[in-house]
Design a protein around this motif. Structure first.
Motif, PDB file in Angstrom:
ATOM      1  N   PRO A   1     -21.055  29.921  25.640  1.00 54.90           N
ATOM      2  CA  PRO A   1     -20.937  29.117  24.417  1.00 54.90           C
ATOM      3  C   PRO A   1     -20.521  29.975  23.226  1.00 54.90           C
ATOM      4  O   PRO A   1     -20.824  31.176  23.151  1.00 54.90           O
ATOM      5  N   GLY A   2     -19.837  29.356  22.280  1.00 56.96           N
ATOM      6  CA  GLY A   2     -19.378  30.085  21.102  1.00 56.96           C
ATOM      7  C   GLY A   2     -18.123  30.887  21.356  1.00 56.96           C
ATOM      8  O   GLY A   2     -17.865  31.882  20.660  1.00 56.96           O
ATOM      9  N   GLN A   3     -17.358  30.495  22.399  1.00 57.46           N
ATOM     10  CA  GLN A   3     -16.103  31.179  22.751  1.00 57.46           C
ATOM     11  C   GLN A   3     -16.312  32.659  23.069  1.00 57.46           C
ATOM     12  O   GLN A   3     -15.440  33.497  22.847  1.00 57.46           O
ATOM     13  N   VAL A   4     -17.500  32.970  23.593  1.00 55.51           N
ATOM     14  CA  VAL A   4     -17.796  34.344  24.027  1.00 55.51           C
ATOM     15  C   VAL A   4     -17.245  34.545  25.432  1.00 55.51           C
ATOM     16  O   VAL A   4     -17.445  33.713  26.324  1.00 55.51           O
ATOM     17  N   ARG A   5     -16.530  35.654  25.623  1.00 57.74           N
ATOM     18  CA  ARG A   5     -15.998  36.008  26.940  1.00 57.74           C
ATOM     19  C   ARG A   5     -16.743  37.238  27.434  1.00 57.74           C
ATOM     20  O   ARG A   5     -16.630  38.320  26.853  1.00 57.74           O
ATOM     21  N   LEU A   6     -17.529  37.064  28.481  1.00 60.76           N
ATOM     22  CA  LEU A   6     -18.416  38.115  28.968  1.00 60.76           C
ATOM     23  C   LEU A   6     -17.787  38.807  30.177  1.00 60.76           C
ATOM     24  O   LEU A   6     -17.635  38.201  31.241  1.00 60.76           O
ATOM     25  N   PRO A   7     -17.399  40.081  30.041  1.00 58.81           N
ATOM     26  CA  PRO A   7     -16.824  40.782  31.196  1.00 58.81           C
ATOM     27  C   PRO A   7     -17.899  41.059  32.254  1.00 58.81           C
ATOM     28  O   PRO A   7     -19.053  41.377  31.937  1.00 58.81           O
ATOM     29  N   VAL A   8     -17.514  40.941  33.507  1.00 57.07           N
ATOM     30  CA  VAL A   8     -18.417  41.192  34.635  1.00 57.07           C
ATOM     31  C   VAL A   8     -17.673  42.035  35.659  1.00 57.07           C
ATOM     32  O   VAL A   8     -16.488  41.797  35.923  1.00 57.07           O
ATOM     33  N   THR A   9     -18.351  43.006  36.223  1.00 61.51           N
ATOM     34  CA  THR A   9     -17.784  43.788  37.324  1.00 61.51           C
ATOM     35  C   THR A   9     -18.799  43.849  38.460  1.00 61.51           C
ATOM     36  O   THR A   9     -19.965  43.507  38.296  1.00 61.51           O
ATOM     37  N   ALA A  10     -18.332  44.316  39.595  1.00 61.15           N
ATOM     38  CA  ALA A  10     -19.198  44.378  40.772  1.00 61.15           C
ATOM     39  C   ALA A  10     -18.929  45.650  41.553  1.00 61.15           C
ATOM     40  O   ALA A  10     -17.802  46.156  41.598  1.00 61.15           O
ATOM     41  N   SER A  11     -19.984  46.160  42.178  1.00 60.59           N
ATOM     42  CA  SER A  11     -19.876  47.289  43.104  1.00 60.59           C
ATOM     43  C   SER A  11     -20.033  46.733  44.517  1.00 60.59           C
ATOM     44  O   SER A  11     -20.933  45.938  44.778  1.00 60.59           O
ATOM     45  N   ILE A  12     -19.162  47.175  45.428  1.00 58.62           N
ATOM     46  CA  ILE A  12     -19.114  46.578  46.763  1.00 58.62           C
ATOM     47  C   ILE A  12     -19.185  47.668  47.823  1.00 58.62           C
ATOM     48  O   ILE A  12     -18.448  48.659  47.777  1.00 58.62           O
ATOM     49  N   GLY A  13     -20.085  47.486  48.772  1.00 58.86           N
ATOM     50  CA  GLY A  13     -20.159  48.343  49.946  1.00 58.86           C
ATOM     51  C   GLY A  13     -19.613  47.609  51.156  1.00 58.86           C
ATOM     52  O   GLY A  13     -19.869  46.419  51.345  1.00 58.86           O
TER      53      GLY A  13
ATOM     54  N   ILE B   1      -9.903  42.967  51.479  1.00 54.85           N
ATOM     55  CA  ILE B   1     -10.595  41.797  50.936  1.00 54.85           C
ATOM     56  C   ILE B   1     -11.589  42.226  49.862  1.00 54.85           C
ATOM     57  O   ILE B   1     -11.697  41.598  48.798  1.00 54.85           O
ATOM     58  N   ALA B   2     -12.313  43.316  50.119  1.00 53.08           N
ATOM     59  CA  ALA B   2     -13.292  43.802  49.135  1.00 53.08           C
ATOM     60  C   ALA B   2     -12.611  44.190  47.828  1.00 53.08           C
ATOM     61  O   ALA B   2     -13.090  43.850  46.736  1.00 53.08           O
ATOM     62  N   HIS B   3     -11.490  44.893  47.909  1.00 50.77           N
ATOM     63  CA  HIS B   3     -10.774  45.285  46.691  1.00 50.77           C
ATOM     64  C   HIS B   3     -10.244  44.058  45.947  1.00 50.77           C
ATOM     65  O   HIS B   3     -10.280  44.012  44.703  1.00 50.77           O
ATOM     66  N   ALA B   4      -9.743  43.069  46.692  1.00 53.01           N
ATOM     67  CA  ALA B   4      -9.244  41.856  46.046  1.00 53.01           C
ATOM     68  C   ALA B   4     -10.365  41.124  45.311  1.00 53.01           C
ATOM     69  O   ALA B   4     -10.174  40.628  44.185  1.00 53.01           O
ATOM     70  N   LEU B   5     -11.542  41.061  45.917  1.00 55.28           N
ATOM     71  CA  LEU B   5     -12.687  40.413  45.267  1.00 55.28           C
ATOM     72  C   LEU B   5     -13.117  41.194  44.027  1.00 55.28           C
ATOM     73  O   LEU B   5     -13.430  40.605  42.989  1.00 55.28           O
ATOM     74  N   ARG B   6     -13.147  42.520  44.143  1.00 57.92           N
ATOM     75  CA  ARG B   6     -13.538  43.337  42.993  1.00 57.92           C
ATOM     76  C   ARG B   6     -12.580  43.107  41.823  1.00 57.92           C
ATOM     77  O   ARG B   6     -13.012  42.935  40.674  1.00 57.92           O
ATOM     78  N   ARG B   7     -11.272  43.091  42.121  1.00 55.33           N
ATOM     79  CA  ARG B   7     -10.291  42.875  41.052  1.00 55.33           C
ATOM     80  C   ARG B   7     -10.422  41.473  40.459  1.00 55.33           C
ATOM     81  O   ARG B   7     -10.300  41.292  39.234  1.00 55.33           O
ATOM     82  N   ALA B   8     -10.663  40.487  41.314  1.00 60.01           N
ATOM     83  CA  ALA B   8     -10.773  39.113  40.819  1.00 60.01           C
ATOM     84  C   ALA B   8     -11.979  38.962  39.894  1.00 60.01           C
ATOM     85  O   ALA B   8     -11.906  38.281  38.860  1.00 60.01           O
ATOM     86  N   ILE B   9     -13.084  39.599  40.245  1.00 57.87           N
ATOM     87  CA  ILE B   9     -14.283  39.517  39.399  1.00 57.87           C
ATOM     88  C   ILE B   9     -14.037  40.233  38.071  1.00 57.87           C
ATOM     89  O   ILE B   9     -14.345  39.706  36.992  1.00 57.87           O
ATOM     90  N   ALA B  10     -13.489  41.447  38.138  1.00 58.71           N
ATOM     91  CA  ALA B  10     -13.248  42.216  36.914  1.00 58.71           C
ATOM     92  C   ALA B  10     -12.219  41.542  36.010  1.00 58.71           C
ATOM     93  O   ALA B  10     -12.271  41.693  34.776  1.00 58.71           O
ATOM     94  N   GLY B  11     -11.306  40.788  36.606  1.00 56.49           N
ATOM     95  CA  GLY B  11     -10.253  40.177  35.812  1.00 56.49           C
ATOM     96  C   GLY B  11     -10.562  38.770  35.336  1.00 56.49           C
ATOM     97  O   GLY B  11      -9.687  38.107  34.772  1.00 56.49           O
ATOM     98  N   SER B  12     -11.795  38.314  35.543  1.00 58.96           N
ATOM     99  CA  SER B  12     -12.142  36.939  35.166  1.00 58.96           C
ATOM    100  C   SER B  12     -13.469  36.931  34.408  1.00 58.96           C
ATOM    101  O   SER B  12     -14.532  36.756  35.006  1.00 58.96           O
ATOM    102  N   PRO B  13     -13.441  37.126  33.084  1.00 60.29           N
ATOM    103  CA  PRO B  13     -14.688  37.116  32.302  1.00 60.29           C
ATOM    104  C   PRO B  13     -15.384  35.754  32.380  1.00 60.29           C
ATOM    105  O   PRO B  13     -14.756  34.719  32.615  1.00 60.29           O
ATOM    106  N   VAL B  14     -16.684  35.780  32.167  1.00 56.08           N
ATOM    107  CA  VAL B  14     -17.478  34.552  32.164  1.00 56.08           C
ATOM    108  C   VAL B  14     -17.404  33.916  30.774  1.00 56.08           C
ATOM    109  O   VAL B  14     -17.592  34.594  29.757  1.00 56.08           O
ATOM    110  N   SER B  15     -17.142  32.621  30.733  1.00 52.20           N
ATOM    111  CA  SER B  15     -17.082  31.900  29.454  1.00 52.20           C
ATOM    112  C   SER B  15     -18.481  31.456  29.050  1.00 52.20           C
ATOM    113  O   SER B  15     -19.162  30.761  29.807  1.00 52.20           O
TER     114      SER B  15
END
Length: 454
Positions: A392-404, A376-390
């Motif tokens: 304004p101005g059509q900017v796509r902001l990449p986000v990643t997470a560290s999980i313990g 589950i942790a790996h699936a969440l990490r991949r989902a976050i890394a694979g879904s940039p934040v939208s």
């Protein structure tokens, strides 16, 4: 604490220095005579850590004087809070302390040489232990009272943002399980009963981990639990013995009758639940940390009574300060909301999601072992890394997470599993971020390790 005569203090100090190991073993030996102690005390932890801690405590107490009162007060209040957090019965501790007195009194009389010194030393010992118990008990009572009030608040707090939507969702999950059972029992080979059990379904997991905690102990929840057990028992005992479609149909009809009763009871429960906002984070709409101790205590109790493990995921967004500094706090807020939505989508209805503080999230996964929790942790990490934040101005902001990831190891203190997840998350940050690390005993604690605050 009044000053004791010097010879009495010296004699008690000598005995504590000489006999601390024997006294500590005797203390825990007396505790383990009570079957309740096994729930709170693991023999390996006792021998590896607790015996040494008790020896240090005995020596510190025996050598203390009037100048040490404040430090001892703080120490014993801390011990009382820990005992309350674990839930160990106060009478067990009192019994162990009494055993120490009973063991030391004859030793004092034998070592004193004359009755006056023996009496002074015994009175000094009894006074020290009584004051220690008084401070521990006072802190214990305060902690238990506060926990009881919080648990009561939690039962009034709806874990669900939309009661109507959640009611229909659980009805749908119950119907989906019933349809899956119908398909299995009308087929030529229904297969083993375990995958068909109601307690293993999405509805069953939700009711065990969330429904019971939210609705509290009522006649309705007790009836739902009894009916669920009846269904599972019938499947385990009767399904392997059925040899014809007629027998399986009769079994299915009885189970569907019980399922209908469950559906009605759950409807009654939902009618009485409210939606209080005091426990929800205003930005992400996840739970805030207020109810985290309540949830962890409940999961530990479930583990003790059912053997079902749970896991804690500590998740921290990487380089979050840079997001705020570069794109502004509005972007940071949007990133938090975006990740919260991913967590909701990627977890089960029986799991708990908390915004722990800042850019940190805590997820409590019920009825999982380490393999499933890590997946589950790996699936969440991949989902976050694979879904940039939208932005304004059509900017796509990449986000990643560290999980313990930390799986409940049987320790009764709920702070331990959270601290282990925190340490694993910190190692994920140190190891390069955007990764999952599983807690083990070799992980160093994170800098300034945080205690869980209610």
């Amino acid at each position: 604490m009044a000053a004791a005569p010097g010879p009495a203090v010296a004699l008690l100090g000598q005995l504590a220095d000489a006999d601390a190991a024997v006294l500590a073993d005797h203390f825990y030996g007396v505790l383990f005579q009570d079957p309740r102690a096994a729930r709170f005390l693991d023999p390996t932890q006792v021998q590896g850590r607790l015996v040494l801690s008790l020896q240090r405590w005995l020596r510190q107490l025996a050598h203390s004087g009037p100048d040490d009162v404040e430090a001892l007060q703080r120490l014993h209040e801390h011990i009382g809070h820990v005992h309350a957090r674990i839930g160990i019965p106060a009478d067990l501790i009192c019994r162990g302390v009494r055993a120490i007195k009973e063991r030391l009194h004859p030793a004092i009389r034998a070592r004193a040489g004359h009755d006056a010194l023996a009496l002074e030393t015994c009175l000094h010992l009894d006074g020290l232990l009584d004051l220690a118990l008084e401070a521990m008990t006072r802190a214990y009572a305060r902690s238990r009272e506060a926990a009881g009030q919080l648990d009561g608040s939690f039962r009034l707090f709806s874990l669900i943002q939309n009661v109507g939507t959640e009611r229909e969702r659980q009805r749908a999950l119950l119907l989906a399980w019933e349809n899956a059972l119908l398909y299995a029992l009308t087929s030529e080979q229904p297969g083993p009963p375990e995958p068909l059990l109601l307690s293993r379904s999405d509805f069953g997991l939700w009711f065990l981990h969330k429904g019971l905690a939210s609705f509290g102990e009522t006649s309705e929840t007790a009836q739902v639990s009894q009916l669920s057990e009846r269904i599972d028992e019938a499947l385990r005992e009767e399904l392997p013995a059925t040899t014809s479609a007629v027998e399986r149909r009769a079994l299915l009809d009885r189970i569907r009758g019980w399922t209908g009763e469950i559906r009605n009871l759950v409807g009654v429960l939902f009618e009485g639940i409210g939606d209080l906002e005091a426990g929800r984070d205003a930005l992400t709409r996840l739970l805030n940390r207020r109810f985290l101790p309540t949830i962890l205590r409940r999961e530990i109790a479930l583990h003790a009574s059912t053997g079902r493990q749970f896991a804690v995921l500590m998740l921290d967004l990487d380089h979050f300060k840079a997001i705020n500094d570069t794109h502004g706090h509005d972007a940071g807020d949007r990133a938090l909301q975006h990740v919260a939505a991913i967590l909701v989508e990627g977890t089960r209805g029986s799991d708990y999601l908390f915004r722990y503080g800042g850019e940190e999230f805590v997820i409590v996964l019920g009825s999982v072992g380490q393999t499933e929790a890590v997946a589950i942790a790996h699936a969440l990490r991949r989902a976050i890394a694979g879904s940039p934040v939208s932005l304004p101005g059509q900017v796509r902001l990449p986000v990643t997470a560290s999980i313990g990831v930390a799986v409940q190891d049987g320790h009764p203190d709920y702070e331990r599993v959270l601290a282990r997840a925190d340490a694993a998350m910190y190692q994920a940050k140190r190891g390069g971020r955007d990764r999952v690390v599983v807690a083990d005993d070799d992980l160093p604690p994170p800098p300034g390790q945080r205690a869980l605050q209610g």
